[in-house]
Write a protein that holds these residues in place. Structure first.
Motif, PDB file in Angstrom:
ATOM      1  N   LEU A   1      37.310  28.456  38.960  1.00  0.00           N
ATOM      2  CA  LEU A   1      37.918  28.662  37.749  1.00  0.00           C
ATOM      3  C   LEU A   1      37.468  29.806  35.986  1.00  0.00           C
ATOM      4  O   LEU A   1      35.787  29.135  36.230  1.00  0.00           O
ATOM      5  CB  LEU A   1      38.095  26.938  37.065  1.00  0.00           C
ATOM      6  N   SER A   2      37.776  30.113  36.232  1.00  0.00           N
ATOM      7  CA  SER A   2      36.878  31.636  35.334  1.00  0.00           C
ATOM      8  C   SER A   2      36.523  30.992  33.877  1.00  0.00           C
ATOM      9  O   SER A   2      37.573  30.358  33.032  1.00  0.00           O
ATOM     10  CB  SER A   2      37.732  32.556  35.252  1.00  0.00           C
ATOM     11  N   THR A   3      35.883  31.468  33.850  1.00  0.00           N
ATOM     12  CA  THR A   3      34.973  30.850  32.645  1.00  0.00           C
ATOM     13  C   THR A   3      35.845  31.329  30.882  1.00  0.00           C
ATOM     14  O   THR A   3      36.117  30.808  29.552  1.00  0.00           O
ATOM     15  CB  THR A   3      33.354  31.124  32.055  1.00  0.00           C
ATOM     16  N   ILE A   4      36.359  32.817  31.469  1.00  0.00           N
ATOM     17  CA  ILE A   4      37.144  33.756  30.622  1.00  0.00           C
ATOM     18  C   ILE A   4      38.674  33.299  30.266  1.00  0.00           C
ATOM     19  O   ILE A   4      38.557  32.953  29.109  1.00  0.00           O
ATOM     20  CB  ILE A   4      37.409  35.337  31.034  1.00  0.00           C
ATOM     21  N   VAL A   5      39.217  32.223  31.339  1.00  0.00           N
ATOM     22  CA  VAL A   5      40.281  31.400  30.952  1.00  0.00           C
ATOM     23  C   VAL A   5      39.992  29.944  30.145  1.00  0.00           C
ATOM     24  O   VAL A   5      40.961  30.050  28.854  1.00  0.00           O
ATOM     25  CB  VAL A   5      40.571  31.036  32.694  1.00  0.00           C
ATOM     26  N   GLU A   6      39.003  29.863  30.407  1.00  0.00           N
ATOM     27  CA  GLU A   6      38.390  28.480  29.327  1.00  0.00           C
ATOM     28  C   GLU A   6      38.370  29.117  27.915  1.00  0.00           C
ATOM     29  O   GLU A   6      38.936  28.695  27.227  1.00  0.00           O
ATOM     30  CB  GLU A   6      37.165  27.820  29.930  1.00  0.00           C
ATOM     31  N   SER A   7      38.010  30.539  28.000  1.00  0.00           N
ATOM     32  CA  SER A   7      37.669  30.596  26.592  1.00  0.00           C
ATOM     33  C   SER A   7      38.349  30.929  26.032  1.00  0.00           C
ATOM     34  O   SER A   7      38.717  31.107  24.929  1.00  0.00           O
ATOM     35  CB  SER A   7      36.163  31.966  26.435  1.00  0.00           C
ATOM     36  N   GLU A   8      39.603  31.977  26.891  1.00  0.00           N
ATOM     37  CA  GLU A   8      40.830  32.107  26.096  1.00  0.00           C
ATOM     38  C   GLU A   8      41.801  31.245  25.047  1.00  0.00           C
ATOM     39  O   GLU A   8      42.404  31.473  23.138  1.00  0.00           O
ATOM     40  CB  GLU A   8      41.344  32.841  26.868  1.00  0.00           C
TER      41      GLU A   8
ATOM     42  N   GLY B   1      31.958  34.648  32.974  1.00  0.00           N
ATOM     43  CA  GLY B   1      32.310  36.326  33.263  1.00  0.00           C
ATOM     44  C   GLY B   1      32.759  36.567  31.359  1.00  0.00           C
ATOM     45  O   GLY B   1      32.648  35.345  30.423  1.00  0.00           O
ATOM     46  N   ALA B   2      32.578  37.580  30.864  1.00  0.00           N
ATOM     47  CA  ALA B   2      32.209  38.364  29.881  1.00  0.00           C
ATOM     48  C   ALA B   2      33.393  38.113  29.115  1.00  0.00           C
ATOM     49  O   ALA B   2      34.087  39.101  29.985  1.00  0.00           O
ATOM     50  CB  ALA B   2      31.267  38.849  29.479  1.00  0.00           C
ATOM     51  N   VAL B   3      33.990  37.351  28.016  1.00  0.00           N
ATOM     52  CA  VAL B   3      35.432  37.389  27.677  1.00  0.00           C
ATOM     53  C   VAL B   3      35.459  38.270  25.922  1.00  0.00           C
ATOM     54  O   VAL B   3      34.515  38.721  25.504  1.00  0.00           O
ATOM     55  CB  VAL B   3      35.305  35.943  26.869  1.00  0.00           C
ATOM     56  N   SER B   4      36.421  38.759  26.077  1.00  0.00           N
ATOM     57  CA  SER B   4      36.417  39.450  25.135  1.00  0.00           C
ATOM     58  C   SER B   4      37.688  39.109  23.998  1.00  0.00           C
ATOM     59  O   SER B   4      38.307  38.436  24.734  1.00  0.00           O
ATOM     60  CB  SER B   4      37.229  40.480  25.839  1.00  0.00           C
TER      61      SER B   4
ATOM     62  N   THR C   1      38.718  40.248  21.615  1.00  0.00           N
ATOM     63  CA  THR C   1      40.358  40.629  20.949  1.00  0.00           C
ATOM     64  C   THR C   1      40.987  41.957  21.817  1.00  0.00           C
ATOM     65  O   THR C   1      41.977  42.606  21.346  1.00  0.00           O
ATOM     66  CB  THR C   1      39.104  42.409  19.895  1.00  0.00           C
ATOM     67  N   ASP C   2      40.662  41.865  23.435  1.00  0.00           N
ATOM     68  CA  ASP C   2      41.487  42.833  23.970  1.00  0.00           C
ATOM     69  C   ASP C   2      42.408  41.336  25.112  1.00  0.00           C
ATOM     70  O   ASP C   2      41.426  41.653  26.438  1.00  0.00           O
ATOM     71  CB  ASP C   2      41.249  43.575  24.656  1.00  0.00           C
ATOM     72  N   ALA C   3      43.365  41.250  25.191  1.00  0.00           N
ATOM     73  CA  ALA C   3      43.372  40.550  26.263  1.00  0.00           C
ATOM     74  C   ALA C   3      43.871  40.967  27.659  1.00  0.00           C
ATOM     75  O   ALA C   3      43.452  40.747  28.871  1.00  0.00           O
ATOM     76  CB  ALA C   3      44.756  39.607  25.529  1.00  0.00           C
ATOM     77  N   GLU C   4      44.358  42.115  27.756  1.00  0.00           N
ATOM     78  CA  GLU C   4      44.384  42.738  29.549  1.00  0.00           C
ATOM     79  C   GLU C   4      43.009  43.712  29.483  1.00  0.00           C
ATOM     80  O   GLU C   4      42.663  43.227  30.899  1.00  0.00           O
ATOM     81  CB  GLU C   4      45.058  44.574  28.845  1.00  0.00           C
ATOM     82  N   LYS C   5      41.714  43.590  28.249  1.00  0.00           N
ATOM     83  CA  LYS C   5      40.531  43.273  29.144  1.00  0.00           C
ATOM     84  C   LYS C   5      40.241  42.175  29.771  1.00  0.00           C
ATOM     85  O   LYS C   5      39.663  42.238  31.031  1.00  0.00           O
ATOM     86  CB  LYS C   5      39.940  43.663  28.175  1.00  0.00           C
ATOM     87  N   ASN C   6      40.516  41.459  29.439  1.00  0.00           N
ATOM     88  CA  ASN C   6      39.687  39.818  29.922  1.00  0.00           C
ATOM     89  C   ASN C   6      40.595  39.786  31.314  1.00  0.00           C
ATOM     90  O   ASN C   6      40.031  39.505  31.936  1.00  0.00           O
ATOM     91  CB  ASN C   6      40.728  38.945  29.009  1.00  0.00           C
ATOM     92  N   ASP C   7      41.563  39.899  31.483  1.00  0.00           N
ATOM     93  CA  ASP C   7      42.493  39.990  32.567  1.00  0.00           C
ATOM     94  C   ASP C   7      41.812  40.767  34.307  1.00  0.00           C
ATOM     95  O   ASP C   7      41.953  40.492  35.209  1.00  0.00           O
ATOM     96  CB  ASP C   7      43.830  40.573  33.090  1.00  0.00           C
ATOM     97  N   ILE C   8      41.001  41.671  33.304  1.00  0.00           N
ATOM     98  CA  ILE C   8      40.408  42.483  34.750  1.00  0.00           C
ATOM     99  C   ILE C   8      39.586  42.015  34.619  1.00  0.00           C
ATOM    100  O   ILE C   8      38.867  42.158  35.572  1.00  0.00           O
ATOM    101  CB  ILE C   8      39.841  44.314  33.960  1.00  0.00           C
ATOM    102  N   ARG C   9      38.525  41.383  33.688  1.00  0.00           N
ATOM    103  CA  ARG C   9      37.667  40.810  34.078  1.00  0.00           C
ATOM    104  C   ARG C   9      36.942  39.607  34.630  1.00  0.00           C
ATOM    105  O   ARG C   9      36.262  39.649  35.692  1.00  0.00           O
ATOM    106  CB  ARG C   9      36.712  40.185  32.402  1.00  0.00           C
ATOM    107  N   ILE C  10      38.913  39.322  34.233  1.00  0.00           N
ATOM    108  CA  ILE C  10      38.495  37.612  35.275  1.00  0.00           C
ATOM    109  C   ILE C  10      38.928  38.165  37.344  1.00  0.00           C
ATOM    110  O   ILE C  10      37.955  37.815  37.630  1.00  0.00           O
ATOM    111  CB  ILE C  10      39.954  37.003  34.889  1.00  0.00           C
TER     112      ILE C  10
END
Length: 359
Positions: free
Chosen positions: A152-159, A221-224, A226-235
Motif C-alpha cells: 500500500l503506497s503512502t501516496i495513495v493514503e495521502s491522496e 513515497g513523497a506526495v505532491s 498539487t499534481d495528481a499525474e506526478k503522484n501516479d509516477i511516484r507511486i
C-alpha cells in the motif's frame, strides 16, 4: 424513531416490508425528492431498476447555489453502483483470468519463485475493491483476497486523506434550504463532512481493510499536493524500487489508463479495469449487494428516503463515530405513522438483548 443500524441490520427493514405485504419500494434522493432506484422483492433476490442521467439534471435549479458541486450527481450515483457490486467492470472476465494466472504463479514455483504483492491506485479504494469483490470463483477454484500479499503506497493514503477536510456550516445549510427542497433533513448534516469528505472516509475504510485484514506492507513515497499525474509516477517508481530491493514481484490494479502506461514503463505487471459505460436498467441482485447499495447511496447523498416504508436512511448525522464508519452504519429515521414502527421497535429491542451474547 431514530435508530443506528449496522449495514447488515438494514435487512430488518427489508424483512418487515415483506411482512407488511410490500412487494416493491422506491429510493429517493433528499434534495429534490426524485427517485433514483426502484426495488422489487423476488423470492430470495431483488430486482433493481436504475435511473439515467436525466434524473440528476438539476443545474437549472442550482444556478445561484454556491456549493452546487456538493450536490451528488449521476457520476456519484454510478460510483455507488460500482462500489456496491451491482455493476461489474467491462473487462471483469479478463481480470478474473489475470488473477487466476497470478494465483497459479503463487502456488507453482515452476512459474515464478517470487512472492506476488498486489496493490491498488487510489481510485479502486473508492470502489471498495478488495473488501467487496473477493473471493473470486475461477477455474482453479475460489481465490480469496488473503491468498496474496499486499503493498500500500503512502501516496495513495495521502491522496485520500487530503480530501477529508470540509464540513457543512450553517451558511451551507441555509443555501441548501434556499435552492433545494431538502427541508429539515439538512440539519442532520450540520458539522458533518461534505461530499468529497464523505467519499474519502468511505475509501479510508478500504485502506483500513488492506492495512488490517490483508496486512499490507506500506511503501513510502513523497506526495505532491498539487499534481495528481506526478503522484501516479511516484507511486509506480516507489513500487518498482521496493520490489527490486526485496526481490519480490508486485502487480498493480487500477482503473486509470495512465497508470497502466507508467507501470508498463517500469516493467510492473498491471491490470486496468474498465469503467462500464452502457448500463442495463434492470439488475437482479443478492441481499448483500442491495445492502451495500443502500448504505453507499445514503452516505454519498447524505440521506435517502424510502416513501413506501416512511423511512429515511441517513449516511451522516450528528454523533457519527469512526466505529459507525467501520460498521458501515446508517441512522434510520422511521416516521411515527409508519405501519412498521411497532414491529421494528420490537425487533430492535430483541436485537439489543442479544448483543451481550454476540460480543
Amino acid at each position: 424513531m431514530e435508530q443506528t443500524l449496522k449495514k447488515q441490520d438494514i435487512m430488518l427493514l427489508l424483512n418487515q416490508a415483506r411482512l407488511h405485504d410490500l412487494d416493491a419500494f422506491t429510493v429517493e434522493e433528499p434534495y429534490f425528492h426524485k427517485p433514483i432506484l426502484d426495488v422489487e422483492f423476488r423470492d430470495d433476490t431483488y430486482w433493481v431498476s436504475l435511473y439515467g442521467k436525466s434524473a440528476f439534471d438539476h443545474c437549472y435549479e442550482l444556478g445561484n447555489y454556491c456549493h452546487a458541486s456538493d450536490i451528488p450527481g449521476f457520476h456519484d450515483y454510478k460510483d455507488c453502483l460500482i462500489s456496491s457490486g451491482l455493476l461489474h467492470f467491462e473487462n471483469w472476465k479478463e481480470f478474473v483470468e489475470w488473477i487466476e494466472y497470478l494465483y497459479r504463479s503463487e502456488i507453482d514455483p515452476t512459474i515464478s519463485t517470487k512472492s506476488i504483492f498486489l496493490t491498488i491506485d487510489s481510485n479502486l479504494a473508492y470502489f471498495r475493491f478488495f473488501s467487496r469483490r473477493f473471493p473470486l470463483d475461477t477455474r482453479e477454484g475460489t481465490v480469496k483476497a488473503e491468498d496474496f500479499d499486499y503493498l500500500l503506497s503512502t501516496i495513495v493514503e495521502s491522496e485520500i486523506d487530503h480530501h477529508i477536510r470540509d464540513k457543512y456550516n450553517d451558511a451551507d445549510l441555509k443555501m441548501m434550504g434556499m435552492y433545494t427542497h431538502i427541508g429539515d433533513i439538512r440539519f442532520n448534516f450540520r458539522n458533518r463532512g461534505k461530499l468529497m469528505t464523505r467519499k474519502a472516509k468511505f475509501a479510508t475504510q478500504e485502506l483500513n481493510y488492506i492495512r488490517g485484514k490483508l496486512n499490507a506492507a506500506r511503501v513510502r513515497g513523497a506526495v505532491s499536493k498539487t499534481d495528481a499525474e506526478k503522484n501516479d509516477i511516484r507511486i509506480v517508481e516507489s513500487l518498482e524500487n521496493f520490489a527490486w530491493d526485496r526481490n519480490i514481484a508486485t502487480a498493480l490494479i487500477s482503473s486509470d489508463r495512465n497508470m497502466g502506461s507508467h507501470a508498463e514503463n517500469s516493467e510492473i505487471p498491471y491490470f486496468i479495469l474498465e469503467i462500464p459505460h452502457s448500463i442495463d436498467r434492470r439488475h437482479q441482485v443478492s441481499s448483500s449487494v442491495l445492502l451495500n447499495l443502500l448504505h453507499d447511496l445514503a452516505l454519498t447523498f447524505g440521506a435517502v428516503k424510502i416513501p413506501e416504508m416512511q423511512v429515511t436512511l441517513f449516511g451522516i448525522w450528528g454523533g457519527k463515530t469512526d466505529a459507525d464508519y467501520k460498521d458501515e452504519a446508517v441512522q434510520a429515521w422511521i416516521n411515527p405513522g409508519s405501519p412498521m414502527l411497532d414491529t421494528i421497535t420490537r425487533d430492535l429491542k430483541a436485537m439489543d438483548g442479544l448483543k451481550p451474547f454476540n460480543q
